[in-house]
Motif scaffolding. Sequence first.
Motif, PDB file in Angstrom:
ATOM      1  N   ALA A 229      13.449 -21.967  15.020  1.00 61.54           N
ATOM      2  CA  ALA A 229      13.038 -22.455  13.701  1.00 61.54           C
ATOM      3  C   ALA A 229      12.307 -21.338  12.966  1.00 61.54           C
ATOM      4  CB  ALA A 229      12.169 -23.691  13.843  1.00 61.54           C
ATOM      5  N   ALA A 230      13.048 -20.303  12.607  1.00 59.43           N
ATOM      6  CA  ALA A 230      12.491 -19.156  11.882  1.00 59.43           C
ATOM      7  C   ALA A 230      13.544 -18.646  10.911  1.00 59.43           C
ATOM      8  CB  ALA A 230      12.094 -18.048  12.862  1.00 59.43           C
ATOM      9  N   ASP A 231      13.095 -18.045   9.825  1.00 57.94           N
ATOM     10  CA  ASP A 231      14.015 -17.580   8.791  1.00 57.94           C
ATOM     11  C   ASP A 231      14.844 -16.398   9.283  1.00 57.94           C
ATOM     12  OD1 ASP A 231      14.736 -17.661   5.782  1.00 57.94           O
ATOM     13  OD2 ASP A 231      14.256 -15.551   6.160  1.00 57.94           O
ATOM     14  N   ARG A 232      16.131 -16.411   8.983  1.00 59.12           N
ATOM     15  CA  ARG A 232      17.036 -15.370   9.474  1.00 59.12           C
ATOM     16  C   ARG A 232      16.739 -13.996   8.878  1.00 59.12           C
ATOM     17  NH1 ARG A 232      21.790 -17.084  11.954  1.00 59.12           N
ATOM     18  NH2 ARG A 232      22.081 -19.350  12.023  1.00 59.12           N
TER      19      ARG A 232
ATOM     20  N   ALA B 134      13.438 -21.613   9.150  1.00 57.57           N
ATOM     21  CA  ALA B 134      12.086 -22.156   9.311  1.00 57.57           C
ATOM     22  C   ALA B 134      12.046 -23.612   8.856  1.00 57.57           C
ATOM     23  CB  ALA B 134      11.090 -21.334   8.499  1.00 57.57           C
ATOM     24  N   TRP B 135      11.277 -24.418   9.575  1.00 54.88           N
ATOM     25  CA  TRP B 135      11.093 -25.821   9.208  1.00 54.88           C
ATOM     26  C   TRP B 135       9.941 -25.901   8.222  1.00 54.88           C
ATOM     27  CZ3 TRP B 135      11.300 -28.195  14.831  1.00 54.88           C
ATOM     28  CH2 TRP B 135      12.589 -27.963  15.357  1.00 54.88           C
ATOM     29  N   THR B 136      10.259 -25.873   6.964  1.00 57.27           N
ATOM     30  CA  THR B 136       9.268 -25.803   5.898  1.00 57.27           C
ATOM     31  C   THR B 136       9.051 -27.187   5.296  1.00 57.27           C
ATOM     32  OG1 THR B 136       9.931 -23.530   5.385  1.00 57.27           O
ATOM     33  CG2 THR B 136       8.691 -24.732   3.702  1.00 57.27           C
ATOM     34  N   LEU B 137       7.807 -27.577   5.205  1.00 59.50           N
ATOM     35  CA  LEU B 137       7.451 -28.851   4.584  1.00 59.50           C
ATOM     36  C   LEU B 137       7.248 -28.622   3.097  1.00 59.50           C
ATOM     37  CD1 LEU B 137       6.646 -31.876   5.025  1.00 59.50           C
ATOM     38  CD2 LEU B 137       4.278 -31.066   5.209  1.00 59.50           C
ATOM     39  N   ARG B 138       8.052 -29.269   2.283  1.00 54.96           N
ATOM     40  CA  ARG B 138       7.895 -29.128   0.826  1.00 54.96           C
ATOM     41  C   ARG B 138       6.565 -29.733   0.398  1.00 54.96           C
ATOM     42  NH1 ARG B 138      13.112 -30.817   1.485  1.00 54.96           N
ATOM     43  NH2 ARG B 138      12.627 -32.945   0.844  1.00 54.96           N
TER      44      ARG B 138
ATOM     45  N   VAL C  86      14.875 -15.765   1.393  1.00 53.31           N
ATOM     46  CA  VAL C  86      14.236 -16.671   2.350  1.00 53.31           C
ATOM     47  C   VAL C  86      14.731 -18.086   2.109  1.00 53.31           C
ATOM     48  CG1 VAL C  86      12.041 -17.648   3.118  1.00 53.31           C
ATOM     49  CG2 VAL C  86      12.198 -15.212   2.605  1.00 53.31           C
ATOM     50  N   ARG C  87      15.269 -18.715   3.143  1.00 52.25           N
ATOM     51  CA  ARG C  87      15.807 -20.061   3.031  1.00 52.25           C
ATOM     52  C   ARG C  87      14.697 -21.099   3.238  1.00 52.25           C
ATOM     53  NH1 ARG C  87      21.462 -20.241   4.105  1.00 52.25           N
ATOM     54  NH2 ARG C  87      21.239 -22.501   3.798  1.00 52.25           N
ATOM     55  N   THR C  88      14.852 -22.221   2.588  1.00 50.69           N
ATOM     56  CA  THR C  88      13.866 -23.302   2.728  1.00 50.69           C
ATOM     57  C   THR C  88      14.485 -24.584   3.274  1.00 50.69           C
ATOM     58  OG1 THR C  88      14.233 -23.992   0.435  1.00 50.69           O
ATOM     59  CG2 THR C  88      12.465 -22.386   0.830  1.00 50.69           C
ATOM     60  N   ASP C  89      15.727 -24.495   3.770  1.00 52.36           N
ATOM     61  CA  ASP C  89      16.423 -25.693   4.230  1.00 52.36           C
ATOM     62  C   ASP C  89      16.554 -25.764   5.750  1.00 52.36           C
ATOM     63  OD1 ASP C  89      18.169 -23.571   4.474  1.00 52.36           O
ATOM     64  OD2 ASP C  89      19.896 -24.599   3.583  1.00 52.36           O
ATOM     65  N   GLY C  90      15.701 -25.055   6.483  1.00 51.19           N
ATOM     66  CA  GLY C  90      15.801 -25.056   7.936  1.00 51.19           C
ATOM     67  C   GLY C  90      15.618 -26.427   8.554  1.00 51.19           C
ATOM     68  N   ALA C  91      14.680 -27.213   8.024  1.00 51.40           N
ATOM     69  CA  ALA C  91      14.447 -28.554   8.571  1.00 51.40           C
ATOM     70  C   ALA C  91      15.653 -29.449   8.317  1.00 51.40           C
ATOM     71  CB  ALA C  91      13.190 -29.165   7.961  1.00 51.40           C
ATOM     72  N   LEU C  92      16.302 -29.301   7.171  1.00 49.56           N
ATOM     73  CA  LEU C  92      17.503 -30.083   6.872  1.00 49.56           C
ATOM     74  C   LEU C  92      18.630 -29.714   7.829  1.00 49.56           C
ATOM     75  CD1 LEU C  92      19.134 -32.043   5.156  1.00 49.56           C
ATOM     76  CD2 LEU C  92      19.583 -30.151   3.562  1.00 49.56           C
ATOM     77  N   ILE C  93      18.807 -28.419   8.084  1.00 51.51           N
ATOM     78  CA  ILE C  93      19.846 -27.977   9.019  1.00 51.51           C
ATOM     79  C   ILE C  93      19.583 -28.549  10.399  1.00 51.51           C
ATOM     80  CG2 ILE C  93      20.766 -25.943  10.205  1.00 51.51           C
ATOM     81  CD1 ILE C  93      20.340 -24.400   7.572  1.00 51.51           C
ATOM     82  N   ALA C  94      18.327 -28.504  10.839  1.00 47.50           N
ATOM     83  CA  ALA C  94      17.975 -29.034  12.161  1.00 47.50           C
ATOM     84  C   ALA C  94      18.185 -30.544  12.221  1.00 47.50           C
ATOM     85  CB  ALA C  94      16.534 -28.695  12.487  1.00 47.50           C
TER      86      ALA C  94
END
Length: 401
Positions: A200-203, A221-225, A386-394
Amino acid sequence: MRVLLSTVGSRGEVQPVVALAVQLMELGQEAVVCAPPDFREWAESLGVVYVPVGPELRATAKRPRDTALTSDQQRQMIEGTVADQFTTVRAAAEGCDVIVGGGALAIAAHSVAEEQGIPYVYAAFAPITLPSRHHAPPVFGSLGEEPKDSPVDNRTLWAQDAQRWNALWSAPLNAQRGAAGLTPVSDVSRHLFTETPWLAADRTLAPWPEPSELDVFQTGAWTLRDHRPLSTEVREFLDAGDPPIYFGFGSMHAPADIARTAIAGARSLGRRTILARGWSELSLDEVAPDCLLIDEVNQQALFRQVAAVVHHGGAGTTTAAAAAGVPQVIVPRTFDQFYFARRVDELGVGLAHGAGDPTAASLTAALDRVLDPQVAQAAHALAGRVRTDGALIAARRLTEG
């Protein structure tokens, strides 16, 4: 689907799993977070079902740096936390379809999943915490002391790291597994990490190195909006002058005299200061118009309005600053923070402060370098990658199988 998210640690571990829980709920799934009690009120304010495990951790940030546990105290603490986790995680997992262990201190998660016959996923928050021939394992060491280069190859270092895991955790873990009717594990770290961990980290900021012995799925990354508005006090301070320097050390034990040092370093460059209290409960010696002391804040909103961010190098803060496009000075204290300090340096979006506690002179020099327009341009360019959709992908991976 009902998902249990188990973690033990500070906000750097808890916030990502809460972000995943929120994302799962937005997809119509159920999520339960089992984590230290420090974050219960905050998580529940987001609608997350929260099961506290273990003692509050906030006091550890104020513990003197030279405080060390005896071997007996360490053994008792480890036995206690393993037993507590098995009891609490087992109860929290009732009715769940999958368990996600966030970070290596979620010791019971894999065993409870095995006991209940449901899938287990391990998630790391920094590449350096997973075994790889491309890097050495992170070390805790003394706060503010950079790990020394070793002539030993990385595979050997990881084998030694596995031995340390076994020495500390094998007996209490296998005692609990035996009581649950499970077979003992011979390699604790591999049992926790599995052969197919998630990262869970940005590529862009923290890529997984290939080729790899592990089958790593990097979600981002699992980012909380964060939709919270900045307080009137913060907005008025920002509007009163040029963009200030932000200083914050989160849940870490802050460097000695960092408040005075921060203000002196910023003032020497004609800059104002925003200082976050953090778990160390930092304070100001003076009330001055160029200084503002703040509590918890929406970093996503604030970082876009400051000139630079000086921090400890936690995964969450580093990612937030990178996503905001602001230059960074990282004063690493321990563990994966040295990795993120190096990455910021390598990407040209900031500076890794040298070993030891900062001085006014060292902070002035570091800030003078990162306030260069070229660094600001590089930071701005990185933000777009930097992507902000890591939590959605997971979340989709969990729900779609």
